[in-house]
Design a protein around this motif. Structure first.
Motif, mmCIF file in Angstrom:
data_model
loop_
_atom_site.group_PDB
_atom_site.id
_atom_site.type_symbol
_atom_site.label_atom_id
_atom_site.label_comp_id
_atom_site.label_asym_id
_atom_site.label_seq_id
_atom_site.Cartn_x
_atom_site.Cartn_y
_atom_site.Cartn_z
ATOM 1 N N ALA A 1 0.836 -1.203 0.000
ATOM 2 C CA ALA A 1 0.000 0.000 0.000
ATOM 3 C C ALA A 1 0.873 1.257 0.000
ATOM 4 C CB ALA A 1 -0.939 0.001 1.201
ATOM 5 N N TYR A 2 1.923 1.274 0.804
ATOM 6 C CA TYR A 2 2.820 2.434 0.822
ATOM 7 C C TYR A 2 3.472 2.633 -0.540
ATOM 8 C CZ TYR A 2 2.411 1.763 5.856
ATOM 9 O OH TYR A 2 1.929 1.596 7.118
ATOM 10 N N GLY A 3 3.941 1.543 -1.121
ATOM 11 C CA GLY A 3 4.570 1.634 -2.442
ATOM 12 C C GLY A 3 3.608 2.125 -3.506
ATOM 13 N N LEU A 4 2.374 1.635 -3.469
ATOM 14 C CA LEU A 4 1.374 2.081 -4.449
ATOM 15 C C LEU A 4 1.064 3.562 -4.308
ATOM 16 C CD1 LEU A 4 -1.102 -0.924 -4.519
ATOM 17 C CD2 LEU A 4 0.505 -0.217 -6.292
ATOM 18 N N VAL A 5 0.959 4.039 -3.070
ATOM 19 C CA VAL A 5 0.678 5.461 -2.869
ATOM 20 C C VAL A 5 1.839 6.308 -3.371
ATOM 21 C CG1 VAL A 5 0.401 7.239 -1.088
ATOM 22 C CG2 VAL A 5 -1.002 5.195 -1.023
ATOM 23 N N ILE A 6 3.067 5.917 -3.075
ATOM 24 C CA ILE A 6 4.229 6.697 -3.514
ATOM 25 C C ILE A 6 4.333 6.686 -5.038
ATOM 26 C CG2 ILE A 6 6.755 6.756 -3.493
ATOM 27 C CD1 ILE A 6 6.571 5.865 -0.537
ATOM 28 N N ILE A 7 4.117 5.528 -5.651
ATOM 29 C CA ILE A 7 4.161 5.458 -7.118
ATOM 30 C C ILE A 7 3.028 6.276 -7.721
ATOM 31 C CG2 ILE A 7 3.847 3.898 -9.076
ATOM 32 C CD1 ILE A 7 5.453 1.816 -7.434
ATOM 33 N N TRP A 8 1.838 6.208 -7.109
ATOM 34 C CA TRP A 8 0.709 6.984 -7.618
ATOM 35 C C TRP A 8 1.003 8.487 -7.553
ATOM 36 C CZ3 TRP A 8 -2.828 7.107 -10.869
ATOM 37 C CH2 TRP A 8 -3.805 8.073 -10.826
ATOM 38 N N LEU A 9 1.573 8.948 -6.439
ATOM 39 C CA LEU A 9 1.905 10.368 -6.325
ATOM 40 C C LEU A 9 2.981 10.769 -7.329
ATOM 41 C CD1 LEU A 9 1.792 10.746 -2.466
ATOM 42 C CD2 LEU A 9 0.191 11.700 -4.110
ATOM 43 N N LEU A 10 3.896 9.868 -7.615
ATOM 44 C CA LEU A 10 4.899 10.138 -8.635
ATOM 45 C C LEU A 10 4.241 10.282 -10.005
ATOM 46 C CD1 LEU A 10 7.904 10.436 -9.310
ATOM 47 C CD2 LEU A 10 7.975 7.978 -9.652
ATOM 48 N N LEU A 11 3.279 9.417 -10.320
ATOM 49 C CA LEU A 11 2.566 9.526 -11.593
ATOM 50 C C LEU A 11 1.758 10.821 -11.676
ATOM 51 C CD1 LEU A 11 1.357 5.861 -12.148
ATOM 52 C CD2 LEU A 11 3.092 7.103 -13.434
ATOM 53 N N LEU A 12 1.147 11.231 -10.571
ATOM 54 C CA LEU A 12 0.424 12.508 -10.568
ATOM 55 C C LEU A 12 1.382 13.665 -10.820
ATOM 56 C CD1 LEU A 12 -2.193 12.356 -7.684
ATOM 57 C CD2 LEU A 12 -2.616 12.683 -10.111
ATOM 58 N N SER A 13 2.558 13.600 -10.202
ATOM 59 C CA SER A 13 3.538 14.663 -10.407
ATOM 60 C C SER A 13 4.046 14.685 -11.837
ATOM 61 C CB SER A 13 4.698 14.506 -9.432
ATOM 62 O OG SER A 13 4.237 14.679 -8.120
ATOM 63 N N ILE A 14 4.232 13.513 -12.419
ATOM 64 C CA ILE A 14 4.652 13.465 -13.821
ATOM 65 C C ILE A 14 3.564 14.057 -14.711
ATOM 66 C CG2 ILE A 14 5.133 11.885 -15.729
ATOM 67 C CD1 ILE A 14 6.648 10.145 -13.680
ATOM 68 N N SER A 15 2.306 13.741 -14.396
ATOM 69 C CA SER A 15 1.212 14.299 -15.207
ATOM 70 C C SER A 15 1.104 15.809 -15.037
ATOM 71 C CB SER A 15 -0.113 13.632 -14.852
ATOM 72 O OG SER A 15 -0.561 14.063 -13.585
ATOM 73 N N SER A 16 1.595 16.344 -13.937
ATOM 74 C CA SER A 16 1.501 17.782 -13.721
ATOM 75 C C SER A 16 2.524 18.571 -14.545
ATOM 76 C CB SER A 16 1.646 18.114 -12.238
ATOM 77 O OG SER A 16 2.881 17.676 -11.750
ATOM 78 N N PHE A 17 3.380 17.875 -15.276
ATOM 79 C CA PHE A 17 4.274 18.581 -16.196
ATOM 80 C C PHE A 17 3.497 19.293 -17.295
ATOM 81 C CE2 PHE A 17 7.765 16.079 -14.404
ATOM 82 C CZ PHE A 17 8.729 17.061 -14.312
#
Length: 143
Positions: free
Chosen positions: A50-66
């Motif tokens: 669950a921790y890994g999924l949340v961190i990866i998800w936040l990374l994907l959101l940050s990438i999309s914010s480019f």
């Protein structure tokens, strides 16, 4: 500081702070919903997933914010297009994530709470940095 550098630092800070806040809330959530310990403990604890999924998800959101960097182009200088650049792609990702975790089944309280833990801190920090960007560079955009 230039506009481009400001947006890049906003993306990085949003990812970092939202990861810390989401991880904290996830730790609290998982400790409150811990199952009753059976006589024989399990060999594998899936909470790390669950921790890994949340961190990866936040990374994907940050990438999309480019996509917010598009707001620096001359053809994207209207207020509607700037909101489109800053929020549309991440919001589409968030909606996709909600349907992904519910898997088309009935929505229960745990799904909604996990969805908020994974997305709300990122969205709150991103809105904060967007408003800060507007305070610093908003007058230049209106021209």
């Amino acid at each position: 500081m230039s506009k481009k550098k400001s947006i890049l630092l906003s993306i990085l800070k949003t990812w970092f702070f939202s990861t810390v806040v989401s991880s904290f809330f996830l730790i609290v959530f998982m400790s409150l919903t811990k199952p009753v310990v059976a006589e024989r403990p399990r060999n594998c604890d899936m909470s790390g997933l669950a921790y890994g999924l949340v961190i990866i998800w936040l990374l994907l959101l940050s990438i999309s914010s480019f996509s917010s960097l598009l707001s620096l182009l001359g053809s994207f200088q209207s207020k509607i297009k700037i909101m489109f650049c800053w929020f549309l792609l991440p919001i589409i990702f968030i909606i996709y994530y909600f349907f992904m975790i519910t898997e088309g089944q009935t929505i229960n309280g745990e799904d909604i709470l996990f969805f908020l833990i994974a997305n709300f801190p990122w969205l709150a920090f991103w809105v904060f940095y967007y408003s800060r960007f507007n305070r610093l560079y908003g007058k230049q955009i209106d021209k």
